[in-house]
Design a protein around this motif. Structure first.
Motif, PDB file in Angstrom:
ATOM      1  N   ARG A  94       3.129   7.277  -6.938  1.00  0.00           N
ATOM      2  CA  ARG A  94       2.131   8.250  -6.490  1.00  0.00           C
ATOM      3  C   ARG A  94       1.917   9.328  -7.565  1.00  0.00           C
ATOM      4  NH1 ARG A  94       3.372  11.431  -1.054  1.00  0.00           N
ATOM      5  NH2 ARG A  94       5.263  11.647  -2.268  1.00  0.00           N
TER       6      ARG A  94
ATOM      7  N   ARG B 208       0.158   7.864 -10.641  1.00  0.00           N
ATOM      8  CA  ARG B 208      -1.287   7.685 -10.509  1.00  0.00           C
ATOM      9  C   ARG B 208      -2.006   9.025 -10.648  1.00  0.00           C
ATOM     10  NH1 ARG B 208      -3.021   2.926  -8.384  1.00  0.00           N
ATOM     11  NH2 ARG B 208      -4.723   3.856  -7.243  1.00  0.00           N
TER      12      ARG B 208
ATOM     13  N   HIS C 209       0.744   4.126  -2.768  1.00  0.00           N
ATOM     14  CA  HIS C 209       0.104   5.414  -2.493  1.00  0.00           C
ATOM     15  C   HIS C 209       1.045   6.440  -1.868  1.00  0.00           C
ATOM     16  CE1 HIS C 209      -3.699   3.630  -3.537  1.00  0.00           C
ATOM     17  NE2 HIS C 209      -3.447   2.630  -2.717  1.00  0.00           N
TER      18      HIS C 209
ATOM     19  N   ARG D   1       0.842  -1.212   0.000  1.00  0.00           N
ATOM     20  CA  ARG D   1       0.000   0.000   0.000  1.00  0.00           C
ATOM     21  C   ARG D   1       0.866   1.246   0.000  1.00  0.00           C
ATOM     22  NH1 ARG D   1      -3.773  -2.895   3.002  1.00  0.00           N
ATOM     23  NH2 ARG D   1      -2.762  -2.418   4.966  1.00  0.00           N
TER      24      ARG D   1
END
Ligand SMILES: [Zn+2]
Length: 329
Positions: A244, A247, A201, A197
């Motif tokens: 990050r 995205r 992120h 994760r």
């Protein structure tokens, strides 16, 4: 062509294809005749030093590919006493012997393998340009972390940004997990998920720092060696892991789309008993792509795409034999 005209079910499209095929064959034969004439008229002298060749022997056959198909040619070979090498002057005259031409023009004697490698290199660049690289606002290379891939990217497409494929990064994280907590699935998942994760992120720097801390806590041995190897891998790839930002920009973090496309095409074209010529394979691949992208009506404006009426499943694979219908749907 006359037989085709007499066939009642042949339309203008069929006639065009047949005419193009017939003309191509005529052009191939014309080029073949010109090639053989050129080969026969080539003087038996060394293309590098210009000395007359000795021990001449004729009738050496070679087939090569030109714009219009394959062409056979018979050449004369001889031996150059000064170069101490066998020569085939017609190959040089016809531009088939790149190494001899280069040696004659520049004095550089490069092995065929080097020329072959350079030809492939330039070919890959040309292929990327043909596919629109010159017009693209940006270029992105997704790799699995192999050094040769990054080097290839640096060499062929230096303007492209590089990114580590997310799935491969996860596999390397899993390898660290197995070395630290063993193969117990529950423990491995508990260790693994937060890092994945975080990797997705947040910052990859944090992930690498945690791996370094875990490595420092290990006493040594095989486990430490395995973790050290993976930490070195992530340090090497650090600049290619800003997922990050990726995205946020709406760019892909992995090569899954391309790999899935390759998978679909292989399932379609590598079935038992299937054999394809490059030309036929290219043509059908083009049709398959139009079909899968639901752009069939661009090829056949009088038809319409009706998912409910044909066998194409929106979330699945087209059934065998359902794709290559060229008649109105
Ligand atoms: Zn010579």
């Amino acid at each position: 062509m006359q037989q085709l005209v007499q066939a009642s079910d042949q339309n203008l499209g069929h006639l065009e294809v047949q005419a193009a095929h017939d003309v191509r064959e005529l052009l191939r034969q014309a080029v073949a005749r010109g090639t053989q004439t050129n080969a026969d008229a080539t003087p038996p002298t060394c293309p590098v030093c210009g000395q007359p060749l000795r021990r001449l022997s004729s009738g050496h056959a070679r087939t090569f590919k030109c714009r219009f198909g394959f062409i056979p040619v018979q050449r004369t070979r001889g031996y150059c006493k000064r170069c101490k090498k066998g020569r085939t002057p017609a190959d040089t005259a016809l531009g088939l012997e790149a190494s001899a031409v280069l040696e004659h023009l520049t004095g550089l004697c490069l092995p065929r393998a080097t020329l072959d490698r350079e030809a492939k290199r330039q070919g890959q660049r040309a292929q990327a340009l043909r596919r629109g690289l010159g017009q693209a606002a940006g270029a992105l290379v997704l790799g699995d972390g192999a050094v040769w891939l990054w080097r290839l990217s640096d060499d062929r497409w230096p303007q492209a940004r590089q990114r580590l494929d997310f799935s491969h990064a996860v596999q390397h994280l899993a390898a660290v997990g197995r070395a630290l907590v063993g193969k117990d699935k529950a423990k491995l998942t508990a260790w693994f998920q937060p890092l994945v994760r975080q990797r997705k992120h947040e910052s990859s720097v944090k992930v690498i720092r945690q791996l370094e801390e875990a490595l420092a806590a290990l006493p040594g041995g095989a486990r430490a060696t395995a973790v050290a190897r993976e930490v070195a891998y992530f340090r090497e790839q650090q600049g290619r892991m800003d997922d990050r930002a990726v995205r946020r920009a709406g760019e892909p973090i992995g090569s899954d789309l391309v790999e899935a496309t390759c998978g679909q095409d292989q399932c379609r074209f590598k079935r038992p008993g299937q054999f394809w010529s490059p030309r036929g394979d290219e043509a059908l691949l083009c049709l398959e792509t139009f079909w899968r992208n639901r752009r069939w009506s661009l090829l056949f404006p009088h038809s319409a795409f009706h998912p409910a009426k044909n066998s194409y499943a929106p979330h699945g694979r087209a059934r065998a034999g359902s794709v290559w219908c060229c008649a109105p749907l």
